[in-house]
Scaffold this motif. Sequence first.
Motif, short mmCIF file in Angstrom:
data_model
loop_
_atom_site.label_atom_id
_atom_site.label_comp_id
_atom_site.label_asym_id
_atom_site.label_seq_id
_atom_site.Cartn_x
_atom_site.Cartn_y
_atom_site.Cartn_z
N LEU A 1 49.75 34.76 48.08
CA LEU A 1 50.56 34.58 46.99
C LEU A 1 52.05 35.36 46.77
O LEU A 1 51.95 36.51 47.44
CB LEU A 1 49.83 34.71 45.51
CG LEU A 1 48.63 33.91 45.30
CD1 LEU A 1 47.80 34.27 44.13
CD2 LEU A 1 48.89 32.52 45.25
N ARG B 1 55.61 38.13 42.97
CA ARG B 1 55.83 37.91 41.88
C ARG B 1 54.65 37.71 40.93
O ARG B 1 54.94 38.02 39.78
CB ARG B 1 56.96 37.33 41.61
CG ARG B 1 56.84 35.46 42.15
CD ARG B 1 58.01 34.76 41.69
NE ARG B 1 57.73 33.51 42.21
CZ ARG B 1 56.86 32.55 41.45
NH1 ARG B 1 56.54 32.92 40.42
NH2 ARG B 1 56.76 31.32 41.99
N LEU B 2 53.93 37.07 41.36
CA LEU B 2 52.76 36.49 40.72
C LEU B 2 51.71 37.73 40.61
O LEU B 2 50.81 37.26 39.70
CB LEU B 2 52.30 35.43 41.61
CG LEU B 2 53.04 34.15 41.32
CD1 LEU B 2 52.04 32.84 42.17
CD2 LEU B 2 53.04 33.44 39.88
N GLN C 1 51.11 39.45 37.19
CA GLN C 1 51.04 38.63 36.13
C GLN C 1 49.69 37.61 36.02
O GLN C 1 49.47 37.28 35.23
CB GLN C 1 51.99 38.01 35.81
CG GLN C 1 52.24 36.62 37.03
CD GLN C 1 53.50 35.94 36.45
OE1 GLN C 1 53.20 34.98 35.86
NE2 GLN C 1 54.52 36.19 37.07
N THR C 2 48.91 38.09 37.05
CA THR C 2 47.84 37.21 37.26
C THR C 2 46.17 38.08 37.48
O THR C 2 46.62 39.23 38.11
CB THR C 2 47.84 36.43 38.47
OG1 THR C 2 48.14 37.08 39.47
CG2 THR C 2 48.69 35.30 38.11
N THR D 1 42.70 34.25 38.54
CA THR D 1 43.96 33.18 38.71
C THR D 1 44.51 33.28 40.26
O THR D 1 44.85 32.18 40.73
CB THR D 1 44.91 33.66 37.81
OG1 THR D 1 44.39 33.29 36.55
CG2 THR D 1 46.12 32.76 37.95
N GLN D 2 44.15 34.36 40.77
CA GLN D 2 44.75 34.49 42.18
C GLN D 2 43.87 33.60 43.15
O GLN D 2 44.30 32.95 43.95
CB GLN D 2 44.84 35.79 42.75
CG GLN D 2 45.75 36.84 41.97
CD GLN D 2 45.85 38.29 42.16
OE1 GLN D 2 45.03 38.57 43.17
NE2 GLN D 2 46.46 38.98 41.70
N LEU E 1 44.76 29.77 42.43
CA LEU E 1 46.14 29.55 43.14
C LEU E 1 45.95 29.18 44.50
O LEU E 1 46.56 28.48 45.03
CB LEU E 1 47.10 30.52 42.58
CG LEU E 1 47.66 30.57 41.18
CD1 LEU E 1 48.56 31.84 40.97
CD2 LEU E 1 48.53 29.39 41.00
N TYR F 1 52.13 40.71 30.20
CA TYR F 1 51.04 39.52 30.77
C TYR F 1 49.66 39.49 30.17
O TYR F 1 49.06 38.55 30.45
CB TYR F 1 51.14 39.52 32.26
CG TYR F 1 52.70 39.59 32.89
CD1 TYR F 1 53.32 38.30 32.66
CD2 TYR F 1 53.15 40.54 33.83
CE1 TYR F 1 54.45 38.64 33.31
CE2 TYR F 1 54.16 40.75 34.21
CZ TYR F 1 54.94 39.37 34.17
OH TYR F 1 56.21 39.30 34.61
N GLN G 1 49.04 28.29 35.03
CA GLN G 1 49.55 28.90 36.12
C GLN G 1 49.67 27.84 37.30
O GLN G 1 50.59 27.77 38.08
CB GLN G 1 48.65 30.17 36.70
CG GLN G 1 49.02 31.34 35.77
CD GLN G 1 50.28 32.07 35.96
OE1 GLN G 1 51.40 31.56 36.63
NE2 GLN G 1 50.56 33.23 35.53
N ARG H 1 53.37 26.57 38.99
CA ARG H 1 53.67 26.97 40.22
C ARG H 1 54.09 25.57 40.74
O ARG H 1 54.84 25.36 41.39
CB ARG H 1 52.47 27.49 40.84
CG ARG H 1 52.99 28.09 41.99
CD ARG H 1 52.07 29.04 42.69
NE ARG H 1 52.70 29.27 43.98
CZ ARG H 1 52.18 29.67 45.15
NH1 ARG H 1 50.74 29.57 45.31
NH2 ARG H 1 52.93 30.41 46.30
#
Length: 408
Positions: A64, A67-68, A71-72, A76-77, A80, A134, A147, A151
Amino acid sequence: MSTRPTAVVTGLGIAAPNGLGTEDYWASVLEGRSGIGRITRFVPDAYPSVLAGELPDFDGAAHLPDRLLPQTDRVTQIALTITEWALGDAALDPTGLPEYEMGVVTASGSGGFEFGQRELENLWSKGPGHVSAYQSFAWFYAVNTGQISIRHGMRGPSGVLVTEQAGGLDALAQARRNLRSGAKYMIAGGVDASLCPWGWAAVASGGRLSRSQDPVRAYRPFAPDADGAVAGEGGALLVVEDIESATSRHAPKVYGEIAGYAATFDPKRGSGRASGLRRAIDLALADAHLAPRDIDVVFADGAGLPAPDLDEAEAIAAVFGPHSVPVTVPKTMTGRLNAGGGALDVATALLALRDGVIPPTTNVPAPPVRLGVDLVIGGPRRRPLAAALVLARGEGGFNAALVVRAPR
């Protein structure tokens, strides 16, 4: 005949304790390779259960943008990352679609526990000025849906389901409903990750985990000595679309059709009334316009506890007849992944249909004859497969049954 859109799966994104990515996971399952072991992400000695299914070598920074990451949460990682894998598998680029044609429905049972734990530590050790902004959403069970949609610019119908282990099936069923209401493409499934001290305190408090320290004996659904399950992290997200859309855009593959679904709720414990699982099976088969004889394999929920295992065995035997349909619980190799478990089972069922092979249930001896379950043990069972039934049961009384059918 119904003119409703036919919902098919054209992409899979999988992150499981025994494999990252679809083919890595599938090879592990057919080999009977487990991802369950002693927890390494923190020291578990103070907890009654010390085993879990951890993702092997997953690092959000490798997948990822920088920048993500602040905040995750880990969950969530993961979500995504496997969304990217599912879209790539489906050869679907959301940037080339009208923004309201694609939506997202995910399931989660916990949200971002690890992120929340870290920010609580900052609050109490350093003060409120050190708590991330966040935190206001990174902990939330709906954050994966949000998210993913942000994205990829997916502004179609979206939502989140919170029905514990049943959530992944419920999310896929909601995606099918959204296609019938006009959406063309959906990302759907479930992911969970609670392997941190705060999350583990919540998971372990339910009393459903085995206290065994032996990974081979800790999770044994339908076994006479079953004493609980093993929890894990990960799950699956799937690209679901109308068959006409898949055909018109020349989708490289169609794994299968979401042919039937039903959900029921169990009565209050101690009421004396039967579980609603058999009714869910009957309704899902009716929704798929299939008879019990048309189902080639059942992917069972496999709670790993005597009472719910007996309930499930009785429901399966009542619908199909004792020992009349192969039953498998491949999550013995991953642990129960909360909302990710049902979605991963659906992905596994679709791979089974693709390759004509039923994956095994590992570490479990032959169940007692009285249960009436033809459990697939000792290795994969190869045979032509046209339809599979996936079952999931969430703590609190949730039952879900989903039928997938091979491409026609």
